[in-house]
Design a protein around this motif. Structure first.
Motif, PDB file in Angstrom:
ATOM      1  N   TRP A 195      16.223  17.880  76.013  1.00 26.33           N
ATOM      2  CA  TRP A 195      15.457  17.205  77.056  1.00 26.33           C
ATOM      3  C   TRP A 195      15.952  17.705  78.419  1.00 26.33           C
ATOM      4  O   TRP A 195      17.165  17.739  78.672  1.00 26.33           O
ATOM      5  N   ILE A 196      15.031  18.062  79.317  1.00 27.03           N
ATOM      6  CA  ILE A 196      15.384  18.645  80.619  1.00 27.03           C
ATOM      7  C   ILE A 196      14.587  17.928  81.703  1.00 27.03           C
ATOM      8  O   ILE A 196      13.369  17.713  81.550  1.00 27.03           O
ATOM      9  N   ILE A 197      15.238  17.555  82.798  1.00 29.72           N
ATOM     10  CA  ILE A 197      14.571  16.894  83.930  1.00 29.72           C
ATOM     11  C   ILE A 197      14.841  17.699  85.192  1.00 29.72           C
ATOM     12  O   ILE A 197      15.995  17.932  85.558  1.00 29.72           O
ATOM     13  N   ASP A 198      13.769  18.120  85.858  1.00 28.88           N
ATOM     14  CA  ASP A 198      13.892  18.922  87.087  1.00 28.88           C
ATOM     15  C   ASP A 198      14.828  20.106  86.891  1.00 28.88           C
ATOM     16  O   ASP A 198      15.636  20.438  87.764  1.00 28.88           O
ATOM     17  N   GLY A 199      14.744  20.739  85.733  1.00 29.39           N
ATOM     18  CA  GLY A 199      15.542  21.924  85.459  1.00 29.39           C
ATOM     19  C   GLY A 199      16.949  21.651  84.975  1.00 29.39           C
ATOM     20  O   GLY A 199      17.689  22.596  84.698  1.00 29.39           O
ATOM     21  N   ARG A 200      17.343  20.389  84.846  1.00 29.22           N
ATOM     22  CA  ARG A 200      18.715  20.053  84.431  1.00 29.22           C
ATOM     23  C   ARG A 200      18.709  19.478  83.023  1.00 29.22           C
ATOM     24  O   ARG A 200      18.066  18.440  82.776  1.00 29.22           O
ATOM     25  N   PRO A 201      19.389  20.099  82.060  1.00 31.06           N
ATOM     26  CA  PRO A 201      19.476  19.536  80.708  1.00 31.06           C
ATOM     27  C   PRO A 201      20.196  18.191  80.730  1.00 31.06           C
ATOM     28  O   PRO A 201      21.281  18.079  81.286  1.00 31.06           O
ATOM     29  N   VAL A 202      19.577  17.178  80.113  1.00 26.04           N
ATOM     30  CA  VAL A 202      20.166  15.836  80.151  1.00 26.04           C
ATOM     31  C   VAL A 202      20.537  15.307  78.764  1.00 26.04           C
ATOM     32  O   VAL A 202      21.318  14.368  78.655  1.00 26.04           O
ATOM     33  N   MET A 203      19.959  15.912  77.693  1.00 24.41           N
ATOM     34  CA  MET A 203      20.261  15.414  76.342  1.00 24.41           C
ATOM     35  C   MET A 203      19.893  16.487  75.333  1.00 24.41           C
ATOM     36  O   MET A 203      18.939  17.236  75.521  1.00 24.41           O
ATOM     37  N   LYS A 204      20.666  16.535  74.233  1.00 27.11           N
ATOM     38  CA  LYS A 204      20.342  17.427  73.121  1.00 27.11           C
ATOM     39  C   LYS A 204      20.606  16.692  71.818  1.00 27.11           C
ATOM     40  O   LYS A 204      21.364  15.706  71.777  1.00 27.11           O
ATOM     41  N   ASN A 205      19.966  17.169  70.740  1.00 24.83           N
ATOM     42  CA  ASN A 205      20.248  16.634  69.421  1.00 24.83           C
ATOM     43  C   ASN A 205      19.648  17.559  68.379  1.00 24.83           C
ATOM     44  O   ASN A 205      18.751  18.359  68.688  1.00 24.83           O
ATOM     45  N   LEU A 206      20.129  17.449  67.157  1.00 22.79           N
ATOM     46  CA  LEU A 206      19.547  18.178  66.048  1.00 22.79           C
ATOM     47  C   LEU A 206      18.398  17.374  65.452  1.00 22.79           C
ATOM     48  O   LEU A 206      18.439  16.140  65.419  1.00 22.79           O
TER      49      LEU A 206
END
Length: 390
Positions: A312-323
Motif C-alpha cells: 500500500w502506497i500513499i503519495d508515493g510513500r510505502p505505508v504497509m506490506k503483506n503477503l
C-alpha cells in the motif's frame, strides 16, 4: 623645575586621570574594550575595529572554513526526487482533455510536474466522460442496510440515481452521500452510491492507482477498496482496503482482511496501518496498491496458494506490506469498489448532519507496474512495515 619637567609631569597626571595606556584593572576607571562597544543597527564601527554580529546573523567564515563551491563542483540538484512529488492525476488524452482541476492547478503552481505514466504502462483507465452513464463503467449497487449484505448497521440507502453518482464536465467521478434526516420517506433520509468496477484486476502483477479527495465529517465513511468478483465468500476470500477514513479523524486505514472475528486465530487475520493525512478533504491524495503474485499459483479448489506480495502506497510513500494469505481468491479475480457509507458501528453510532458529502475521484487506473518500476518496488519492500494486527 624646568619648563620641560613641568610639561612631563602634566602629561603623567593626565594619563593617570584618564587611564590612557594603563592595563585593564589598574587606575581609577576600567578601559572599554573595542569589541564590547555598542553601535546602533546599521552603524559602521570605527575603522579598524570589529563588531560581533547579532546572534543568528550570518558572518563570513574564516579562511580555510566552508566557502561557496566553485563552478563545476557540487551544487544543489534542480530536479526533485520523482517519488516525493505531490500527487497529481495523470493527463487526460488531448482529444477529451478538460480544464485543469483546482488540485492539479495548485500543484503545478508549486513547481512540481505532474506524474505522467507512459501509455503502454496503463492497461485500463476508467472513463469519466460526462456523456456516458456511470453504469457503463461501474455496477451501481442498490439497497439499504443488512438485508443487502452491507453490514455494520449503516444508515445509507445505495441508489443508482444521478443525485448520488455522476461524471462531471471536467471528467471526474463524484460519489455523493446525501443526508436529510427529516425527510418523510425513510429511504430518502440517507442516500449514497456504492460502485463496483465491471472489470477485474485481470493480471498476476500490477498497480492500481486512484487520486481521491475524501469527504471528512462525523458519521461519514468514504472507502476505496477491493473484493473478489461475485459470487464470493466474505471475509475468507479476502478484502483489501486502500483508502478508508471516518468521522473526520483524518486517519487513513490501509487494511487486509481474510477472516471472521470468532476466535483468537481469526483476530490474526485482520491487519492495518494508519496514516495521518490532515488535508485529505482539500486535495487529491494519490493512493497506490501494488501486487506481485505472479509465482504464487492457484490451488485445486481455485483459491490462491498465497505468498504473493502486496504493498500500500500513499503519495508515493510505502505505508504497509503483506503477503497474500492462502485460501483467498487469486488477485486477478478482484474488483474495485468506491462508496461513501454513513453511520453504523465503524462511525461509532454518529450520524452525519444535513448536507452533501462528496468523494471526488480525479482518476482511476490500472498499470503494468508501479511508478518507478519493479526495481523500486523491490527496494521499497525491504523498508516498508508489515500490517499490524487490529
Amino acid at each position: 623645575m624646568s619648563f620641560l619637567n613641568k610639561l612631563k609631569n602634566k602629561a603623567e597626571e593626565l594619563n593617570r586621570k584618564h587611564n590612557i595606556g594603563l592595563p585593564l584593572g589598574q587606575g581609577s576607571q576600567q578601559q572599554t574594550h573595542p569589541s564590547s562597544q555598542q553601535y546602533y543597527p546599521g552603524q559602521q564601527p570605527p575603522q579598524g575595529q570589529w563588531q560581533q554580529p547579532p546572534q543568528g546573523q550570518w558572518q563570513q567564515p574564516s579562511q580555510g572554513q566552508w566557502q561557496q563551491p566553485q563552478q563545476g563542483q557540487w551544487h544543489q540538484p534542480t530536479q526533485p526526487n520523482t517519488y516525493n512529488r505531490p500527487a497529481v492525476p495523470p493527463p487526460i488524452p488531448s482529444h477529451s482533455r478538460p480544464p485543469p482541476s483546482d488540485a492539479a492547478s495548485h500543484t503545478q503552481q508549486s513547481g512540481a510536474p505532474p506524474a505522467q505514466p507512459q501509455a503502454s504502462q496503463v492497461y485500463w483507465r476508467a472513463n469519466f466522460h460526462p456523456d456516458i452513464p456511470v453504469g457503463q463503467e461501474f455496477e451501481q449497487k442498490q439497497g439499504h442496510g443488512d438485508p443487502y449484505g452491507w453490514g455494520n448497521n449503516e444508515l445509507e440507502n445505495y441508489t443508482s440515481h444521478a443525485s448520488n453518482s455522476l461524471f462531471t464536465p471536467d471528467h471526474k467521478l463524484i460519489v455523493r452521500a446525501v443526508s436529510q434526516p427529516q425527510h418523510p420517506d425513510p429511504e430518502a433520509r440517507y442516500t449514497s452510491a456504492r460502485l463496483v468496477t465491471r472489470r477485474t484486476l485481470g493480471r498476476a502483477r500490477g498497480c492500481l492507482t486512484a487520486w481521491l479527495t475524501l469527504p471528512c465529517a462525523e458519521g461519514v465513511w468514504p472507502a476505496f477498496w477491493m473484493l473478489p468478483r461475485e459470487p464470493f465468500e466474505w471475509p475468507h476470500e479476502g478484502e483489501v482496503d486502500i483508502a478508508e477514513a471516518w468521522n473526520a479523524e483524518f486517519q487513513n486505514h490501509s487494511c487486509l482482511h481474510w477472516g471472521a472475528y470468532n476466535s483468537p486465530e481469526d483476530m490474526q487475520k485482520h491487519l492495518v496501518r494508519q496514516t495521518h493525512i490532515p488535508d485529505m478533504g482539500h486535495r487529491a491524495v494519490r493512493f497506490d496498491f501494488v501486487w506481485d503474485c505472479g509465482t504464487s499459483g492457484v490451488r485445486a479448489d481455485g483459491k490462491s496458494n498465497g505468498g504473493g506480495r502486496l504493498m500500500w502506497i500513499i503519495d508515493g510513500r510505502p505505508v504497509m506490506k503483506n503477503l497474500m494469505p492462502p485460501g483467498t481468491r487469486p488477485i486477478e479475480d478482484w474488483c474495485v469498489l468506491l462508496n461513501v457509507a454513513m453511520g453504523g458501528t465503524v462511525c461509532q453510532g454518529k450520524a452525519p448532519r444535513d448536507g452533501i458529502y462528496d468523494m471526488v475521484v480525479h482518476a482511476l487506473q490500472m498499470s503494468e507496474e508501479p511508478e518507478g518500476g519493479w526495481w523500486k518496488f523491490e527496494n521499497d519492500w525491504h523498508g516498508c512495515p508489515h500490517g499490524a494486527v487490529m
